[in-house]
Design an enzyme around this catalytic site. Structure first.
Site, PDB file in Angstrom:
ATOM      1  N   GLY A  38       0.798  -1.225   0.000  1.00 43.05           N
ATOM      2  CA  GLY A  38       0.000   0.000   0.000  1.00 43.05           C
ATOM      3  C   GLY A  38       0.826   1.268   0.000  1.00 43.05           C
ATOM      4  O   GLY A  38       0.468   2.254  -0.646  1.00 43.05           O
ATOM      5  N   ASP A  59      10.516  -6.546  -2.923  1.00 41.88           N
ATOM      6  CA  ASP A  59       9.408  -7.164  -2.179  1.00 41.88           C
ATOM      7  C   ASP A  59       9.375  -8.652  -2.499  1.00 41.88           C
ATOM      8  O   ASP A  59       9.336  -9.019  -3.674  1.00 41.88           O
ATOM      9  CB  ASP A  59       8.065  -6.508  -2.560  1.00 41.88           C
ATOM     10  CG  ASP A  59       6.970  -6.815  -1.537  1.00 41.88           C
ATOM     11  OD1 ASP A  59       6.849  -7.996  -1.122  1.00 41.88           O
ATOM     12  OD2 ASP A  59       6.233  -5.904  -1.147  1.00 41.88           O
ATOM     13  N   LYS A  83       4.880  -8.937  -6.539  1.00 38.57           N
ATOM     14  CA  LYS A  83       4.571  -7.507  -6.525  1.00 38.57           C
ATOM     15  C   LYS A  83       5.649  -6.692  -7.229  1.00 38.57           C
ATOM     16  O   LYS A  83       5.345  -5.795  -8.017  1.00 38.57           O
ATOM     17  CB  LYS A  83       4.418  -7.006  -5.084  1.00 38.57           C
ATOM     18  CG  LYS A  83       3.188  -7.513  -4.388  1.00 38.57           C
ATOM     19  CD  LYS A  83       3.054  -6.931  -2.984  1.00 38.57           C
ATOM     20  CE  LYS A  83       1.786  -7.468  -2.332  1.00 38.57           C
ATOM     21  NZ  LYS A  83       1.563  -6.911  -0.993  1.00 38.57           N
ATOM     22  N   ALA A 130      11.036  -4.967  12.231  1.00 36.89           N
ATOM     23  CA  ALA A 130      12.359  -5.591  12.090  1.00 36.89           C
ATOM     24  C   ALA A 130      13.051  -5.106  10.814  1.00 36.89           C
ATOM     25  O   ALA A 130      14.252  -4.792  10.821  1.00 36.89           O
ATOM     26  CB  ALA A 130      12.205  -7.106  12.067  1.00 36.89           C
ATOM     27  N   THR A 131      12.293  -5.021   9.717  1.00 37.31           N
ATOM     28  CA  THR A 131      12.899  -4.550   8.465  1.00 37.31           C
ATOM     29  C   THR A 131      13.269  -3.078   8.564  1.00 37.31           C
ATOM     30  O   THR A 131      14.314  -2.652   8.064  1.00 37.31           O
ATOM     31  CB  THR A 131      11.935  -4.780   7.286  1.00 37.31           C
ATOM     32  OG1 THR A 131      11.558  -6.151   7.273  1.00 37.31           O
ATOM     33  CG2 THR A 131      12.589  -4.433   5.961  1.00 37.31           C
ATOM     34  N   CYS A 172      16.272   4.928  18.109  1.00 31.69           N
ATOM     35  CA  CYS A 172      15.901   5.716  19.293  1.00 31.69           C
ATOM     36  C   CYS A 172      14.419   5.527  19.615  1.00 31.69           C
ATOM     37  O   CYS A 172      14.005   5.532  20.767  1.00 31.69           O
ATOM     38  CB  CYS A 172      16.125   7.209  19.039  1.00 31.69           C
ATOM     39  SG  CYS A 172      17.831   7.709  18.907  1.00 31.69           S
ATOM     40  N   CYS A 185      -1.724  -4.644   9.540  1.00 33.31           N
ATOM     41  CA  CYS A 185      -2.949  -4.467   8.748  1.00 33.31           C
ATOM     42  C   CYS A 185      -3.693  -5.787   8.552  1.00 33.31           C
ATOM     43  O   CYS A 185      -4.916  -5.808   8.469  1.00 33.31           O
ATOM     44  CB  CYS A 185      -2.593  -3.879   7.391  1.00 33.31           C
ATOM     45  SG  CYS A 185      -1.898  -2.226   7.519  1.00 33.31           S
ATOM     46  N   CYS A 242      22.586   5.620  21.941  1.00 39.00           N
ATOM     47  CA  CYS A 242      21.999   4.855  20.834  1.00 39.00           C
ATOM     48  C   CYS A 242      23.112   4.296  19.952  1.00 39.00           C
ATOM     49  O   CYS A 242      24.026   5.013  19.557  1.00 39.00           O
ATOM     50  CB  CYS A 242      21.070   5.749  20.019  1.00 39.00           C
ATOM     51  SG  CYS A 242      20.432   4.938  18.546  1.00 39.00           S
TER      52      CYS A 242
END
Ligand SMILES: [Zn+2]
Length: 252
Positions: A38, A59, A83, A130-131, A172, A185, A242
């Site tokens: 999306g 993807d 995709k 995670a990605t 952060c 979603c 960080c």
């Protein structure tokens, strides 16, 4: 720029601050789109239509029937196709001057480094924290800006990260993010125009960053609640220590 390009881009060439110089910057820029759902598919369409020089699409997923209400780059005949491949084909028909490469693979620590070669900016079209953490680390190593987007149900958010991460980074923020724990979603639902609005903010930020046509609110967490029509814009909670953006403990 030839006559056909002058005609094609005539309306955006008229915009103060964009003009011929902006078009030329755009035509020599390369953007990596991580995730062609999306967010990513819509962002890719607008960037291709605007005349970006090169798009790289990543993807690993195939198109499902449940994608069609919001991933409007795809049609019913595309169901079952990769995709990245279907989107590349679509973009090629939209604007044949754009160089499009497609990669039906996951963006991870292994693939990410080579996918980021000769890239100027990254658009986050994933629905995975995670990605996003991998995107954050790898783009910080290469001092590349990236444009985060997320949407679920009737709410969305954007952040534009500078290459330097002077304003903080996704690491952060990530300890405060609970979207993945709460579900994405697929379990919570999403309305098409909500994710589209977030994607178009990402595109405006990319255009602003590349050409200077618009001020980019770097390092601000912008939140939209379309159920109540409320928005917020907050500075990132930059964390001392960080691992990505604190120069004293930098382990990039
Ligand atoms: Zn940080």
């Amino acid at each position: 720029m030839n006559n056909s390009e002058l005609e094609r881009y005539s309306r955006q060439l008229l915009v103060p601050g964009f003009e011929l110089e902006g078009q030329e910057v755009l035509s020599s820029a390369s953007v990596l789109i991580v995730g062609c759902g999306g967010l990513g598919a819509l962002a890719a369409q607008y960037l291709a239509a605007a005349g970006i020089g090169r798009l790289a699409l990543v993807d690993p997923d195939r198109i499902e029937l449940s994608n069609l209400p919001r991933q409007i780059a795809y049609i019913e005949d595309d169901v079952g196709r990769f995709k990245a491949e279907a989107l590349a084909e679509r973009l090629g028909r939209m604007n044949s001057t754009v160089t499009v490469t497609h990669h039906p693979i996951s963006f991870d620590e292994t693939s990410g480094s080579s996918l980021l070669t000769a890239i100027d900016a990254v658009v986050d079209g994933t629905d995975s924290q995670a990605t996003r953490l991998v995107i954050d680390r790898l783009t910080a190593q290469k001092a590349l800006p990236w444009f985060m987007g997320a949407a679920v149900q009737m709410a969305g958010q954007n952040i534009a990260f500078t290459g330097s991460r002077d304003e903080g980074c996704y690491h952060c923020l990530a300890p405060q993010q609970t979207s993945e724990a709460a579900g994405g979603c697929a379990t919570l639902g999403i309305l098409g125009p909500v994710v589209a609005t977030v994607a178009l903010r990402q595109v405006l930020d990319v255009l602003g960053a590349l050409t200077g046509v618009a001020k980019v609110p770097w390092g601000r967490l912008r939140q939209y609640d379309f159920r109540t029509d409320t928005t917020a814009s907050l500075p990132l909670p930059k964390r001392a220590g960080c691992r990505v953006c604190d120069p004293d403990v930098n382990t990039r």
